[in-house]
Design a protein around this motif. Structure first.
Motif, mmCIF file in Angstrom:
data_model
loop_
_atom_site.group_PDB
_atom_site.id
_atom_site.type_symbol
_atom_site.label_atom_id
_atom_site.label_comp_id
_atom_site.label_asym_id
_atom_site.label_seq_id
_atom_site.Cartn_x
_atom_site.Cartn_y
_atom_site.Cartn_z
ATOM 1 N N ASN A 55 0.841 -1.142 -0.246
ATOM 2 C CA ASN A 55 -0.037 0.066 -0.116
ATOM 3 C C ASN A 55 0.778 1.316 -0.069
ATOM 4 O O ASN A 55 0.577 2.349 -0.759
ATOM 5 N N ARG A 56 1.711 1.230 0.925
ATOM 6 C CA ARG A 56 2.834 2.409 0.770
ATOM 7 C C ARG A 56 3.708 2.447 -0.599
ATOM 8 O O ARG A 56 3.644 3.740 -0.886
ATOM 9 N N GLU A 59 1.078 4.038 -3.002
ATOM 10 C CA GLU A 59 0.895 5.647 -2.704
ATOM 11 C C GLU A 59 1.786 6.328 -3.241
ATOM 12 O O GLU A 59 1.895 7.661 -3.719
#
Length: 67
Positions: A55-56, A59
């Protein structure tokens, strides 16, 4: 050609699918492929690390057609 045990991380449409190659293969520009050095890092450890951080990583993506 990537050897078995390589880590495959999709980098577009969608970002973040992760797999460990079960046999020798090749990929296209939609993947970031890593050949881990078994003396330094285990393929399964790297797989779980990327799974945890996906997820990071997603992003951080940017672009107009693909992130």
């Amino acid at each position: 050609m990537l050897p078995a045990g390589s880590i495959l991380f999709s980098s577009r449409a969608p970002i973040g699918y992760i797999a460990i190659a079960g046999n020798e293969l090749c990929t296209n520009q939609g993947f970031k492929s890593v050949i881990p050095n078994p003396e330094i890092v285990n393929s399964h450890f790297l797989y779980y690390l990327l799974s945890y951080e996906k997820n990071r990583i997603a992003e951080m993506g940017s672009g107009t057609t693909f992130m």
